[in-house]
Design an enzyme around this catalytic site. Structure first.
Site, mmCIF file in Angstrom:
data_model
loop_
_atom_site.group_PDB
_atom_site.id
_atom_site.type_symbol
_atom_site.label_atom_id
_atom_site.label_comp_id
_atom_site.label_asym_id
_atom_site.label_seq_id
_atom_site.Cartn_x
_atom_site.Cartn_y
_atom_site.Cartn_z
ATOM 1 C CB CYS A 216 -3.674 -2.709 -15.924
ATOM 2 S SG CYS A 216 -4.562 -4.446 -14.954
ATOM 3 C CG HIS B 124 -2.132 -1.221 1.157
ATOM 4 N ND1 HIS B 124 -3.095 -1.705 1.773
ATOM 5 C CD2 HIS B 124 -3.033 -1.126 -0.671
ATOM 6 C CE1 HIS B 124 -4.253 -2.215 1.582
ATOM 7 N NE2 HIS B 124 -3.645 -1.378 -0.086
#
EC number: 2.7.3.9
Length: 556
Positions: A486, A186
């Site tokens: 992606c 994250h």
């Protein structure tokens, strides 16, 4: 004396400044017994502290917006987990203080995560941060967080919780370095969104003394401790040269000989769109729709709410391409109304498309909302399913799209090695592939994407991963269809050239990476990219692959 350390570079740029360490709360409260008559009062204190911390995390998310908002809302859900709260209240009932009960309940939950095949170990930093915030509030001590400073600095931490990363001030925090984390953690993803240079997985980072001057290269992962004047000048010159190149590169993505490579943006919701548009994104290559579902873990958002959010993103790219990933729930993104609570290893269980096929009404509502959101717009809508394993999965998804009346291209994400190995079979059912390199690496190497100790296996330069990318791209070309990337691999400018050489037809990344990739692609021909790709695949390690590609492109 100048020394060099090496971690994993996860966010481009150079930062030179003094070290400041992340502050931490007093985390382990004393173990003392309370009288039985105080239990109800302590339980009330615990509930209030939990609610206050959850509200603070949500408020921080609202301020940050975009991907950060989704991450922080997930943390707030952690804080309010009913099973955790029930455990806290049980511990208080048998004599613990509120703060000690919270500390011990979170410790037990932490051990549970570590035992679940370690897939969820990457959420331990998030869990620890929630615990620290609740305990700090109960003890009345300062919250953990970034240091107070009037002068810019380089932030050092064991790991950065999303609540801290999301609200870093780039005018003060020149860059950051952490001991833990990986290229797809994250904190790494949010660093790229902020455009702050960052290096993770650097052993011994915490031993750098406060006030030490360091130079951080977020591209190579190198840290220069007490750099010489010559080294500083060299790095600053390279940064200035890079900035000039970025400014000069505009327009659609292409190699120097005109081979078009559309450069798209990864977005987590409408809040990410302005940065993508400003960076010149030619569309969206990954629209993560989880942010809508994290608002309430008990039930799915209404079709009306979904239509409104989707339309905001679609309207931002008239005549552009927007690729939407349907809900990817499960594993590290559990939702109470969808995902089983007792899976022994959620990463290998009911996740992504498997979850949606088990709950067809959720998929049907989302596809219907996308169909309505696109009505009357000139946008090229494409919709893809996460975690497709084989042709059966691809057909089930395509059938669901057709049943919902969706006028769009249907695609499959390649995140499981079986999907890359059988890509031609899958392409009999869908019209495009999109490689999610983060999860594809995780499943290829059995290496949790959040665990710093196995970060070398998460390196997208691993030749085995490049082989799977090549296989997927070759299959798509043989079927006359497209194959994009992606995953975070696309945000590495050098690797973007290699991916192009492997036959990838589009690249999608965080908005902050778009100028770097555009400028680098424009320097080389397609033939050079193909030679670099072949050299990288011929290597045996990620380091050798990168060096080989670099040598080809630099003409060595």
């Amino acid at each position: 004396m100048e020394t060099t350390l090496r971690g994993v570079g996860v966010s481009h740029g150079v930062a030179i400044g003094e070290v400041r360490h992340m502050g931490t709360a007093v985390l382990e409260p004393p173990a003392k017994q309370i009288p039985a008559e105080d239990a109800e009062r302590e339980q009330g204190r615990a509930r209030k502290a939990v609610e206050a911390v959850a509200a603070d995390l949500i408020a921080r998310g609202n301020l940050a917006g975009g991907e950060a908002q989704a991450v922080l809302e997930a943390q707030a859900m952690m804080a309010q987990d009913p099973e955790l709260m029930a455990d806290v209240e049980r511990r208080i009932a048998v004599g613990s203080t509120a703060e000690r009960a919270v500390y011990d309940a979170f410790a037990a939950y932490r051990a549970l995560l570590a035992g679940a095949g370690e897939y969820l170990a990457g959420r331990v930093a998030d869990l620890d941060d929630v615990r620290n915030r609740i305990v700090a509030r109960l003890l009345g001590v300062p919250m953990p967080g970034v240091p107070d400073s009037d002068e810019p600095y380089v932030l050092i931490a064991r790991d950065l919780a999303p609540a801290d990363t999301a609200l870093l001030d780039p005018t003060l925090v020149l860059g950051f370095v952490t001991e833990e984390g990986g290229p797809t953690s994250h904190s790494a993803i949010l660093a790229r969104a902020l455009g702050v240079p960052a290096v993770v997985a650097l052993p011994g980072a915490g031993e750098l003394a406060e006030g030490t001057v360091i130079a951080v290269d977020g591209s190579t992962g190198e840290i220069f401790v007490e750099p010489s004047a010559e080294k500083k000048a060299q790095m600053e010159a390279a940064a200035a040269e890079r900035k000039a190149a970025l400014s000069a590169a505009t327009g659609p993505g292409a190699t120097s000989d005109g081979h078009k490579v559309p450069l798209l943006a990864n977005v987590g919701g409408p809040a990410d769109v302005p940065a993508a548009v400003e960076a010149g994104a030619e569309g969206v290559g990954l629209f993560r729709t989880e942010f809508l579902f994290l608002d309430d873990s008990k039930k799915a958002p209404s079709e009306e709410k979904q239509v409104e959010a989707y339309r905001q993103v679609l309207e931002a790219f008239p005549e552009g391409r927007v690729v939407v990933r349907v809900l990817d729930a499960g594993a590290d993104k559990p939702l109470d109304f969808l995902t089983p609570a007792d899976e022994p290893n959620p990463a290998l269980g009911v996740r992504g498309l498997r979850t949606l096929l088990d709950h067809p009404e959720v998929l049907r509502t989302q596809l219907g909302a996308l169909a309505k959101a696109a009505e009357g717009l000139p946008v090229y809508l494409e919709v893809m399913a996460p975690m497709v394993a084989d042709r059966i999965d691809a057909k089930a998804f395509a059938d669901a799209c057709r049943a919902a009346g969706l006028q769009a291209k249907f695609g499959a994400m390649v995140e499981i090695p079986s999907a890359a190995l059988r890509a031609r079979s899958i392409l009999q059912e869908v019209e495009f592939l999109s490689l999610g390199t983060n999860d594809l690496a995780q499943y290829t190497f059995a290496a949790d994407r959040q665990v710093g100790a196995v970060s070398r296996l998460q390196d997208p330069w691993q030749p085995a991963l490049l082989d799977l990318v090549a296989l997927s791209a070759e299959s798509a070309k043989a079927e006359g269809k497209s194959c994009g990337v992606c995953g975070e691999a696309a945000s590495d400018p050098l690797l973007a050239c290699v991916l192009t050489g492997l036959g990838v037809t589009s690249l999608s990344m965080g908005a902050a990476s778009l100028p770097y990739v555009r400028a680098t692609l424009a320097k080389y021909t397609l033939a050079q990219c193909e030679r670099a790709a072949a050299a990288a695949r011929a290597a045996d390690t990620a380091e050798e692959a990168r060096a080989a590609a670099q040598a080809v492109l630099s003409g060595e």
